[in-house]
Motif scaffolding. Structure first.
Motif, PDB file in Angstrom:
ATOM      1  N   ARG A  22       0.543   4.142   0.687  1.00 31.16           N
ATOM      2  CA  ARG A  22       0.303   5.158   1.712  1.00 31.16           C
ATOM      3  C   ARG A  22       1.012   4.850   3.023  1.00 31.16           C
ATOM      4  N   THR A  23       1.605   3.664   3.153  1.00 29.50           N
ATOM      5  CA  THR A  23       2.211   3.270   4.423  1.00 29.50           C
ATOM      6  C   THR A  23       3.678   3.700   4.501  1.00 29.50           C
ATOM      7  N   ARG A  24       4.181   3.767   5.695  1.00 30.88           N
ATOM      8  CA  ARG A  24       5.576   4.149   5.907  1.00 30.88           C
ATOM      9  C   ARG A  24       6.514   3.135   5.249  1.00 30.88           C
ATOM     10  N   ASP A  33       0.864  -1.169   0.000  1.00 35.91           N
ATOM     11  CA  ASP A  33       0.000   0.000   0.000  1.00 35.91           C
ATOM     12  C   ASP A  33       0.906   1.226   0.000  1.00 35.91           C
ATOM     13  N   LYS A  81       6.707   3.802   1.555  1.00 32.65           N
ATOM     14  CA  LYS A  81       7.422   5.047   1.269  1.00 32.65           C
ATOM     15  C   LYS A  81       8.916   4.874   1.452  1.00 32.65           C
TER      16      LYS A  81
END
Length: 64
Positions: free
Chosen positions: A52-54, A50, A57
């Protein structure tokens, strides 16, 4: 190779069917292809990260 529907993968991955279809459309599930209006997904396909997760990223920073 065996294929399953987005509904089957949605249940397996714990996300919505629509989200699986979006991942297919974005090319984030390798080997998935469209048969008319339905996506065919390899049975052994792994759930993509995903974005959007740390964790996602941090992995993207290493790709640059």
């Amino acid at each position: 190779m065996e294929y399953v529907t987005p509904k089957d993968k949605a249940t397996e991955w714990g996300i919505t069917q629509r989200r699986v279809e979006i991942l297919c459309g974005d090319g984030r599930i390798p080997g998935a292809y469209r048969l008319g209006r339905v996506w065919a997904i390899p049975k052994d396909a792994k759930k993509p990260l995903d974005g959007r997760t740390r964790k996602a990223k941090e992995s993207q920073k290493g790709d640059c």
